[in-house]
Design a protein around this motif. Structure first.
Motif, PDB file in Angstrom:
ATOM      1  N   ILE A   1       0.851  -1.185   0.000  1.00 35.84           N
ATOM      2  CA  ILE A   1       0.000   0.000   0.000  1.00 35.84           C
ATOM      3  C   ILE A   1       0.887   1.236   0.000  1.00 35.84           C
ATOM      4  CG2 ILE A   1      -1.857  -1.179   1.231  1.00 35.84           C
ATOM      5  CD1 ILE A   1      -1.042   0.526   3.707  1.00 35.84           C
ATOM      6  N   SER A   2       0.298   2.373  -0.283  1.00 38.08           N
ATOM      7  CA  SER A   2       1.042   3.625  -0.173  1.00 38.08           C
ATOM      8  C   SER A   2       0.618   4.310   1.120  1.00 38.08           C
ATOM      9  CB  SER A   2       0.779   4.522  -1.378  1.00 38.08           C
ATOM     10  OG  SER A   2      -0.563   4.937  -1.383  1.00 38.08           O
TER      11      SER A   2
ATOM     12  N   LEU B   1       1.886   3.222  12.010  1.00 40.97           N
ATOM     13  CA  LEU B   1       3.177   3.858  11.783  1.00 40.97           C
ATOM     14  C   LEU B   1       3.104   5.236  12.418  1.00 40.97           C
ATOM     15  CD1 LEU B   1       5.963   3.780  10.344  1.00 40.97           C
ATOM     16  CD2 LEU B   1       4.829   4.748   8.348  1.00 40.97           C
ATOM     17  N   THR B   2       3.931   5.455  13.451  1.00 40.19           N
ATOM     18  CA  THR B   2       3.899   6.734  14.148  1.00 40.19           C
ATOM     19  C   THR B   2       4.830   7.738  13.484  1.00 40.19           C
ATOM     20  OG1 THR B   2       5.689   6.170  15.657  1.00 40.19           O
ATOM     21  CG2 THR B   2       3.452   5.588  16.356  1.00 40.19           C
ATOM     22  N   GLU B   3       4.609   9.005  13.810  1.00 38.78           N
ATOM     23  CA  GLU B   3       5.448  10.072  13.279  1.00 38.78           C
ATOM     24  C   GLU B   3       6.896   9.871  13.730  1.00 38.78           C
ATOM     25  OE1 GLU B   3       5.596  14.938  13.113  1.00 38.78           O
ATOM     26  OE2 GLU B   3       4.176  13.955  14.437  1.00 38.78           O
ATOM     27  N   GLU B   4       7.099   9.440  14.974  1.00 39.84           N
ATOM     28  CA  GLU B   4       8.453   9.213  15.488  1.00 39.84           C
ATOM     29  C   GLU B   4       9.162   8.101  14.714  1.00 39.84           C
ATOM     30  OE1 GLU B   4       5.751   9.191  17.680  1.00 39.84           O
ATOM     31  OE2 GLU B   4       6.063  11.296  18.235  1.00 39.84           O
ATOM     32  N   GLU B   5       8.424   7.021  14.384  1.00 36.53           N
ATOM     33  CA  GLU B   5       9.012   5.934  13.595  1.00 36.53           C
ATOM     34  C   GLU B   5       9.414   6.424  12.209  1.00 36.53           C
ATOM     35  OE1 GLU B   5       6.873   1.865  15.120  1.00 36.53           O
ATOM     36  OE2 GLU B   5       5.669   3.253  13.911  1.00 36.53           O
ATOM     37  N   MET B   6       8.568   7.254  11.601  1.00 37.23           N
ATOM     38  CA  MET B   6       8.896   7.768  10.273  1.00 37.23           C
ATOM     39  C   MET B   6      10.133   8.653  10.329  1.00 37.23           C
ATOM     40  SD  MET B   6       5.239   8.457   8.447  1.00 37.23           S
ATOM     41  CE  MET B   6       6.028   9.200   7.060  1.00 37.23           C
TER      42      MET B   6
ATOM     43  N   GLN C   1      10.677   4.431  -0.726  1.00 39.10           N
ATOM     44  CA  GLN C   1      11.201   3.480   0.241  1.00 39.10           C
ATOM     45  C   GLN C   1      10.026   2.648   0.720  1.00 39.10           C
ATOM     46  OE1 GLN C   1      12.431   5.341   3.857  1.00 39.10           O
ATOM     47  NE2 GLN C   1      13.323   3.503   4.688  1.00 39.10           N
ATOM     48  N   HIS C   2      10.260   1.378   0.973  1.00 45.18           N
ATOM     49  CA  HIS C   2       9.212   0.514   1.499  1.00 45.18           C
ATOM     50  C   HIS C   2       9.489   0.225   2.961  1.00 45.18           C
ATOM     51  CE1 HIS C   2       8.733  -0.247  -2.806  1.00 45.18           C
ATOM     52  NE2 HIS C   2       7.483  -0.469  -2.493  1.00 45.18           N
ATOM     53  N   VAL C   3       8.446   0.283   3.763  1.00 44.70           N
ATOM     54  CA  VAL C   3       8.517  -0.024   5.177  1.00 44.70           C
ATOM     55  C   VAL C   3       7.625  -1.230   5.418  1.00 44.70           C
ATOM     56  CG1 VAL C   3       7.990   0.841   7.480  1.00 44.70           C
ATOM     57  CG2 VAL C   3       8.871   2.398   5.750  1.00 44.70           C
TER      58      VAL C   3
ATOM     59  N   ILE D   1       2.475  -5.881   5.987  1.00 42.34           N
ATOM     60  CA  ILE D   1       2.241  -5.160   4.747  1.00 42.34           C
ATOM     61  C   ILE D   1       3.484  -4.347   4.426  1.00 42.34           C
ATOM     62  CG2 ILE D   1      -0.271  -4.991   4.937  1.00 42.34           C
ATOM     63  CD1 ILE D   1       0.102  -2.100   5.925  1.00 42.34           C
ATOM     64  N   TYR D   2       3.681  -4.081   3.140  1.00 37.46           N
ATOM     65  CA  TYR D   2       4.684  -3.134   2.706  1.00 37.46           C
ATOM     66  C   TYR D   2       3.984  -1.798   2.550  1.00 37.46           C
ATOM     67  CZ  TYR D   2       8.068  -6.756   1.314  1.00 37.46           C
ATOM     68  OH  TYR D   2       8.955  -7.789   1.297  1.00 37.46           O
ATOM     69  N   VAL D   3       4.573  -0.747   3.089  1.00 37.00           N
ATOM     70  CA  VAL D   3       4.042   0.596   2.912  1.00 37.00           C
ATOM     71  C   VAL D   3       5.046   1.370   2.081  1.00 37.00           C
ATOM     72  CG1 VAL D   3       3.277   2.722   4.032  1.00 37.00           C
ATOM     73  CG2 VAL D   3       2.864   0.512   5.132  1.00 37.00           C
ATOM     74  N   LYS D   4       4.592   1.894   0.961  1.00 37.23           N
ATOM     75  CA  LYS D   4       5.450   2.658   0.068  1.00 37.23           C
ATOM     76  C   LYS D   4       5.461   4.109   0.520  1.00 37.23           C
ATOM     77  CE  LYS D   4       5.954   3.929  -4.767  1.00 37.23           C
ATOM     78  NZ  LYS D   4       5.364   3.829  -6.097  1.00 37.23           N
ATOM     79  N   LEU D   5       6.646   4.589   0.884  1.00 41.23           N
ATOM     80  CA  LEU D   5       6.817   5.984   1.287  1.00 41.23           C
ATOM     81  C   LEU D   5       7.525   6.690   0.148  1.00 41.23           C
ATOM     82  CD1 LEU D   5       8.260   5.355   4.864  1.00 41.23           C
ATOM     83  CD2 LEU D   5       5.893   5.827   4.260  1.00 41.23           C
ATOM     84  N   SER D   6       6.836   7.591  -0.537  1.00 39.31           N
ATOM     85  CA  SER D   6       7.485   8.333  -1.617  1.00 39.31           C
ATOM     86  C   SER D   6       8.275   9.480  -1.019  1.00 39.31           C
ATOM     87  CB  SER D   6       6.460   8.852  -2.623  1.00 39.31           C
ATOM     88  OG  SER D   6       5.647   9.818  -2.011  1.00 39.31           O
ATOM     89  N   LEU D   7       9.228  10.024  -1.792  1.00 42.06           N
ATOM     90  CA  LEU D   7      10.040  11.132  -1.306  1.00 42.06           C
ATOM     91  C   LEU D   7       9.182  12.334  -0.954  1.00 42.06           C
ATOM     92  CD1 LEU D   7      13.208  11.030  -3.575  1.00 42.06           C
ATOM     93  CD2 LEU D   7      13.009  10.384  -1.188  1.00 42.06           C
TER      94      LEU D   7
END
Length: 163
Positions: A89-90, A115-120, A136-138, A149-155
């Motif tokens: 997912i994104s 997913l918390t702000e601190e983790e990001m 990046q995938h988390v 799940i994979y979470v896609k984090l775009s720039l």
């Protein structure tokens, strides 16, 4: 498995790898009737996209050699992963709670991925990957079952971490 690299063709048809060709045909016909562009008209573009996905899945799974090859590739992907990944997912697919500073996503078991702000922030600061990558995938684990799940984090998302 939703989209780890590519969609699971069996999931597209709502089927399992153990289903016979007749069972797959039945599922294909049922879904094709529901999503066919002639049936929906110009009302829904996503229905046409879904129909194309269903048709592409059927074309591979109905042919013995193509299905065997797909099953081998699918099995190879499953053997390479260390945990059961449900889907890709994104970050935009996750629900943002600014008060709690957390992104959440519901698992099919009823639990949640979070997913918390601190983790990001920590992931951004400790990112050893090449910064030129577009995303990046988390990996997130469900709080009640063993799915991940994979979470896609775009720039662009990485720059918008603050909620």
């Amino acid at each position: 498995m939703c989209e780890a690299g590519e969609k699971d063709l069996y999931a597209v048809l709502g089927a399992s790898p153990s289903d016979s060709v007749q069972q797959l045909r039945h599922r294909y016909q049922k879904l094709a009737l529901q999503c066919h562009p002639d049936h929906l008209g110009d009302v829904c573009d996503s229905g046409a996209e879904m129909f194309l996905e269903i048709d592409a899945a059927w074309k591979i799974l109905c042919e013995h050699d193509a299905r065997s090859q797909y099953d081998q590739q699918r099995r190879a992907r499953e053997l390479k992963q260390d945990w059961p990944v449900d889907c890709l997912i994104s970050l935009e697919d996750m629900t943002c709670d600014p008060g709690e500073c957390v992104y959440t996503y519901c698992c099919r078991c009823g639990g949640h991925f979070s997913l918390t702000e601190e983790e990001m922030k920590w992931r951004q600061e400790n990112d050893d990957e090449d910064k030129t990558n577009e995303s990046q995938h988390v990996v997130l684990c469900c709080d009640t079952c063993s799915l991940s799940i994979y979470v896609k984090l775009s720039l662009t998302n990485k720059n918008k971490v603050s909620m």
